[in-house]
Design a protein around this motif. Structure first.
Motif, PDB file in Angstrom:
ATOM      1  N   ASP A 262       9.939  -0.374  -1.053  1.00 23.63           N
ATOM      2  CA  ASP A 262       8.569  -0.093  -1.333  1.00 23.63           C
ATOM      3  C   ASP A 262       7.521   0.582  -0.384  1.00 23.63           C
ATOM      4  O   ASP A 262       6.904   1.393  -0.434  1.00 23.63           O
ATOM      5  N   VAL A 263       7.841  -0.108   0.908  1.00 21.07           N
ATOM      6  CA  VAL A 263       7.193  -0.170   2.157  1.00 21.07           C
ATOM      7  C   VAL A 263       7.772   0.845   3.059  1.00 21.07           C
ATOM      8  O   VAL A 263       6.853   1.994   3.769  1.00 21.07           O
TER       9      VAL A 263
ATOM     10  N   PHE B 152       2.373  -7.741  -0.069  1.00 18.11           N
ATOM     11  CA  PHE B 152       2.285  -6.301  -0.551  1.00 18.11           C
ATOM     12  C   PHE B 152       2.228  -6.412  -1.998  1.00 18.11           C
ATOM     13  O   PHE B 152       1.778  -5.654  -2.814  1.00 18.11           O
TER      14      PHE B 152
ATOM     15  N   ILE C 128       3.847  -4.322   9.748  1.00 14.64           N
ATOM     16  CA  ILE C 128       4.666  -4.870   8.390  1.00 14.64           C
ATOM     17  C   ILE C 128       5.338  -6.156   9.208  1.00 14.64           C
ATOM     18  O   ILE C 128       6.279  -5.839  10.061  1.00 14.64           O
TER      19      ILE C 128
ATOM     20  N   GLN D 210       6.369   4.344   3.469  1.00 11.68           N
ATOM     21  CA  GLN D 210       4.812   4.422   3.882  1.00 11.68           C
ATOM     22  C   GLN D 210       4.536   3.921   5.324  1.00 11.68           C
ATOM     23  O   GLN D 210       3.400   3.789   5.922  1.00 11.68           O
ATOM     24  N   GLU D 211       5.697   3.370   5.992  1.00 10.97           N
ATOM     25  CA  GLU D 211       5.565   2.840   7.137  1.00 10.97           C
ATOM     26  C   GLU D 211       4.968   3.352   8.242  1.00 10.97           C
ATOM     27  O   GLU D 211       4.025   3.041   8.918  1.00 10.97           O
TER      28      GLU D 211
ATOM     29  N   LEU E 209       0.712  -6.715   7.038  1.00 12.34           N
ATOM     30  CA  LEU E 209       1.227  -6.329   5.576  1.00 12.34           C
ATOM     31  C   LEU E 209       2.703  -7.179   5.504  1.00 12.34           C
ATOM     32  O   LEU E 209       3.222  -6.940   6.399  1.00 12.34           O
TER      33      LEU E 209
ATOM     34  N   GLN F  62       1.920  -3.545  -7.122  1.00  9.22           N
ATOM     35  CA  GLN F  62       1.558  -3.471  -5.617  1.00  9.22           C
ATOM     36  C   GLN F  62      -0.042  -3.808  -5.538  1.00  9.22           C
ATOM     37  O   GLN F  62      -0.729  -3.088  -4.908  1.00  9.22           O
TER      38      GLN F  62
ATOM     39  N   THR G 242       6.043  -8.338   3.525  1.00  7.03           N
ATOM     40  CA  THR G 242       6.695  -7.729   2.151  1.00  7.03           C
ATOM     41  C   THR G 242       8.343  -8.045   2.281  1.00  7.03           C
ATOM     42  O   THR G 242       8.539  -8.277   3.127  1.00  7.03           O
TER      43      THR G 242
ATOM     44  N   TRP H  77      -1.343  -3.686  -1.787  1.00  7.69           N
ATOM     45  CA  TRP H  77      -1.854  -2.298  -1.371  1.00  7.69           C
ATOM     46  C   TRP H  77      -3.144  -1.829  -1.830  1.00  7.69           C
ATOM     47  O   TRP H  77      -4.130  -1.379  -1.113  1.00  7.69           O
TER      48      TRP H  77
ATOM     49  N   TYR I 171       8.581  -7.997   7.647  1.00  6.31           N
ATOM     50  CA  TYR I 171       9.488  -7.895   6.542  1.00  6.31           C
ATOM     51  C   TYR I 171      10.054  -9.493   6.283  1.00  6.31           C
ATOM     52  O   TYR I 171      10.352  -9.913   7.277  1.00  6.31           O
TER      53      TYR I 171
END
Length: 133
Positions: free
Chosen positions: A90-91, A55, A105, A94-95, A83, A61, A85, A64, A107
């Motif tokens: 940050d994410v 990300f 995502i 928007q998850e 994605l 970013q 990250t 993105w 992590y």
């Protein structure tokens, strides 16, 4: 024939670890890149079955922005993307949007089994979706 994975991350140690695990444990063909491609056409030429995309690149970013370019380019818009990250803050906001768009995502830090499971799920979902069309 094994799936072709493209991993884009600015951390060489993460790239190498993911490459080793996915090639040896998952028996995938893996291409790695330490920076975002200048043009999505380069990704189109590689024809990956799945992209693992960081990300953030150098605290920006860029992942993105590149994700948006991939999804707007007809030849790459259907390639599944995971994605990756370490930027939970940050994410996480928007998850839900990523989830609605079918972009999981991963992590950092993550367990290797988590990586392998998520890759297999994404590839299986893509295979099932393409066989329906």
């Amino acid at each position: 024939m094994s799936a072709h994975l493209l991993i884009i991350d600015d951390d060489p140690s993460i790239l190498e670890m993911m490459r080793l695990v996915l090639e040896e444990e998952g028996e995938y063909q893996v291409t790695i890149a330490e920076m975002i491609f200048a043009d999505v056409i380069e990704v189109e030429r590689l024809q990956p079955d799945l992209i693992l995309l960081d990300f953030k690149f150098d605290a920006h970013q860029d992942g993105w922005n590149f994700l948006q370019k991939l999804k707007l380019h007809r030849p790459t818009m259907h390639i599944p993307i995971i994605l990756c990250t370490a930027g939970l803050a940050d994410v996480s906001q928007q998850e839900e949007i990523f989830e609605q768009k079918g972009i999981p995502i991963l992590y950092k830090p993550f367990h290797l089994d988590e990586l392998l499971d998520l890759v297999e799920k994404c590839l299986a979902h893509a295979r099932n979706h393409s066989s329906v069309q």
